[in-house]
Design a protein around this motif. Sequence first.
Motif, PDB file in Angstrom:
ATOM      1  N   THR A 138       0.819  -1.208   0.000  1.00 20.21           N
ATOM      2  CA  THR A 138       0.000   0.000   0.000  1.00 20.21           C
ATOM      3  C   THR A 138       0.852   1.256   0.000  1.00 20.21           C
ATOM      4  OG1 THR A 138      -1.736  -1.185   1.198  1.00 20.21           O
ATOM      5  CG2 THR A 138      -1.840   1.218   1.218  1.00 20.21           C
ATOM      6  N   LEU A 139       1.947   1.247   0.754  1.00 17.94           N
ATOM      7  CA  LEU A 139       2.815   2.426   0.789  1.00 17.94           C
ATOM      8  C   LEU A 139       3.387   2.719  -0.597  1.00 17.94           C
ATOM      9  CD1 LEU A 139       4.736   1.956   4.169  1.00 17.94           C
ATOM     10  CD2 LEU A 139       2.531   3.052   3.734  1.00 17.94           C
ATOM     11  N   TYR A 140       3.799   1.670  -1.303  1.00 16.73           N
ATOM     12  CA  TYR A 140       4.313   1.878  -2.660  1.00 16.73           C
ATOM     13  C   TYR A 140       3.191   2.307  -3.610  1.00 16.73           C
ATOM     14  CZ  TYR A 140       8.827  -0.095  -1.382  1.00 16.73           C
ATOM     15  OH  TYR A 140      10.050  -0.312  -0.804  1.00 16.73           O
ATOM     16  N   TYR A 141       2.018   1.736  -3.432  1.00 20.94           N
ATOM     17  CA  TYR A 141       0.875   2.124  -4.277  1.00 20.94           C
ATOM     18  C   TYR A 141       0.546   3.603  -4.086  1.00 20.94           C
ATOM     19  CZ  TYR A 141      -3.955   2.359  -5.984  1.00 20.94           C
ATOM     20  OH  TYR A 141      -5.105   2.727  -6.651  1.00 20.94           O
ATOM     21  N   ALA A 142       0.476   4.045  -2.831  1.00 21.97           N
ATOM     22  CA  ALA A 142       0.149   5.448  -2.549  1.00 21.97           C
ATOM     23  C   ALA A 142       1.197   6.376  -3.129  1.00 21.97           C
ATOM     24  CB  ALA A 142       0.033   5.657  -1.044  1.00 21.97           C
ATOM     25  N   ALA A 143       2.463   5.993  -3.028  1.00 21.42           N
ATOM     26  CA  ALA A 143       3.533   6.811  -3.598  1.00 21.42           C
ATOM     27  C   ALA A 143       3.401   6.875  -5.117  1.00 21.42           C
ATOM     28  CB  ALA A 143       4.884   6.236  -3.207  1.00 21.42           C
ATOM     29  N   GLY A 144       3.134   5.737  -5.743  1.00 18.85           N
ATOM     30  CA  GLY A 144       2.993   5.708  -7.187  1.00 18.85           C
ATOM     31  C   GLY A 144       1.852   6.572  -7.690  1.00 18.85           C
ATOM     32  N   GLU A 145       0.777   6.651  -6.907  1.00 28.09           N
ATOM     33  CA  GLU A 145      -0.355   7.504  -7.287  1.00 28.09           C
ATOM     34  C   GLU A 145       0.055   8.971  -7.350  1.00 28.09           C
ATOM     35  OE1 GLU A 145      -4.079   6.493  -7.713  1.00 28.09           O
ATOM     36  OE2 GLU A 145      -2.588   5.098  -8.524  1.00 28.09           O
TER      37      GLU A 145
END
Length: 292
Positions: A48-55
């Motif tokens: 989730t942390l990587y997903y949020a950053a990618g967004e």
Amino acid sequence: MVLFWNLENFYDTVDSGTGSSDTEFSPAGARHWTGKRFGVKCAAIAKTLYYAAGEEGVDFPDIVCFAEVENASVVRRLVRSTLLEKENLGIVHFDSPDKRGIDVALLYRKDRMRLDGAVPLRLEEMRTRDILLARFVLADGDSLAVTVNHHPSKYGGASSEPGRRQAVDRLLSAADSLMDGHWDCQVAVGDFNDTPDSPVYAPLDRVFVNLSAPLAESGAGSIRFNGKWELIDQVFVTEKLAGKAVMKVVAAPFLTEEDRAHGGVKPRRTYTGPAYHGGVSDHYPVTVTLDI
């Protein structure tokens, strides 16, 4: 980018005999909380942390703030057992007197900032979570103060409101002291256990701008209660940051499931009642991007 997430009962698997919740979240306890289940939750948090950053078009958040972690050990295990290990993260955590044994914690990128100091802000005569205050000096020399909040819940109805008012007073006192010391870039994030329109938070307007209010007015929420979205995971910033600061709710598809009782969708929890459900939390994470 700063991210906040209430991880909902992020306990280790060890029954240390410190309370009923600690016993409950153990292999022999009522939740049958095992190392495998703990590992699944860790992997989902990291994803989730990587997903949020990618967004937001970045590789990783600069600062990650958590609520409902049992201790520093679970945060270290999260970092060391997942892809987060490669991120060169510092950990800030203090044990609090909370009766369920849960605390707040913070991760930060040591390659992007230096920790200038951190303290727990205790709510006197209350067995609840401390407010965590951390001060950072960024690579370009700018400074940023971050407070991580998990205010007393609404359990108990109107009788619980004085606890949240005390938390607001403690937060405001710290913010005033920081402003006096020329720390005019401040972010307050957390689970405030009330919505942005609550009069409890009106005193914060003297120092902060509440980025959560317009989002809540648009119908956004970080938690769903009886079929209704509520934005109790809030972000406050000082005036110097408010102009270009943007708050978002991270409603990642893999954190979401159908709300069969009320229609629509909701965050997918780790447990539904006593039954293991395989999700992460009943809260979505929230993020704020800053221009400093």
